[in-house]
Scaffold this active site. Structure first.
Site, PDB file in Angstrom:
ATOM      1  N   CYS A  31       0.849  -1.287  -0.121  1.00  0.00           N
ATOM      2  CA  CYS A  31      -0.064   0.010   0.021  1.00  0.00           C
ATOM      3  C   CYS A  31       0.915   1.194   0.054  1.00  0.00           C
ATOM      4  CB  CYS A  31      -1.004  -0.166   1.138  1.00  0.00           C
ATOM      5  SG  CYS A  31      -1.720   1.487   1.515  1.00  0.00           S
ATOM      6  N   CYS A  53       0.147   3.715   2.763  1.00  0.00           N
ATOM      7  CA  CYS A  53       0.551   3.332   4.203  1.00  0.00           C
ATOM      8  C   CYS A  53       2.006   3.399   4.469  1.00  0.00           C
ATOM      9  CB  CYS A  53       0.452   1.594   3.904  1.00  0.00           C
ATOM     10  SG  CYS A  53      -1.427   1.210   4.119  1.00  0.00           S
TER      11      CYS A  53
END
Length: 160
Positions: free
Chosen positions: A58, A61
Site C-alpha cells: 500500500c 501506508c
C-alpha cells in the site's frame, strides 16, 4: 465512527515489548506489531492504543509510516500498534477495515476514533490531542445509551 467496546480492566504499568524491525516490515522500536494473539491483551492492558491498519503493498501506508513513527516517538506514554492486514485478515475483518491505511484509537477499551486515509503529521497530532482530552466517563455513557437504543430497536412492542 464505529464504536467497539472491549471487556477487561487495564492494570497499571503494562508496557508491551516492541517488535524488532524485520526486512520489509515497517515496525520500529516505538511501534509494536498487533496480531490476533496479542491484540485483545494489548488493548485491555493499556489505556490508550493507536492502531495503524496497513499492508506492505500500500503506497499511502508507506507514506503514513514515518508520520506514525514520529508521533510514536513524540508520545512515548501511548502504545502505537500496527496491524498488517495481509498477515492478520481476521483482525481487519473484525473491525470492518475496507480501506488502508486506517487509523483507530482505543481508550479504556473503547474505540473513540477510526478513519481511513494517510493523515498528515499536524492532523495526526491534533487527533491524538483530541483523544487525550476526551472525558471517558461521558464516552462510556454515550456508548451505553447507543447500545440501549440499539437493543430497544430489536425488541418487540407490547402492542397486540
Amino acid at each position: 465512527m464505529r464504536t467497539v467496546v472491549h471487556k477487561g480492566i487495564a492494570p497499571y504499568g503494562f508496557a508491551p515489548e516492541p517488535r524488532k524491525q524485520e526486512e520489509g516490515n515497517t515496525m520500529s522500536s516505538t511501534t509494536m506489531e498487533l496480531t490476533k494473539e496479542n491484540f485483545d491483551q494489548t488493548v485491555t492492558e493499556n489505556e490508550f492504543v493507536l492502531i495503524d491498519f496497513w499492508a506492505s503493498w500500500c503506497g499511502p501506508c508507506k507514506q503514513f509510516a514515518p508520520v506514525y513513527e514520529k508521533a510514536a516517538e513524540s508520545n512515548p506514554d501511548l502504545v502505537f500498534g500496527k496491524v498488517d492486514t495481509e498477515a492478520q485478515p481476521e483482525l481487519a475483518a473484525a473491525f470492518g477495515i475496507q480501506s488502508i491505511p486506517t487509523l483507530m484509537i482505543v481508550r479504556d477499551q473503547v474505540a473513540v476514533f477510526a478513519q481511513p486515509g494517510a493523515l498528515p503529521q499536524e492532523a495526526l497530532d491534533d487527533v491524538i490531542g483530541q483523544a487525550r482530552k476526551l472525558d471517558m466517563d461521558e464516552v462510556r455513557k454515550s456508548v451505553a445509551e447507543q447500545q440501549a437504543q440499539q437493543g430497544q430497536q430489536g425488541q418487540p412492542t407490547d402492542e397486540a
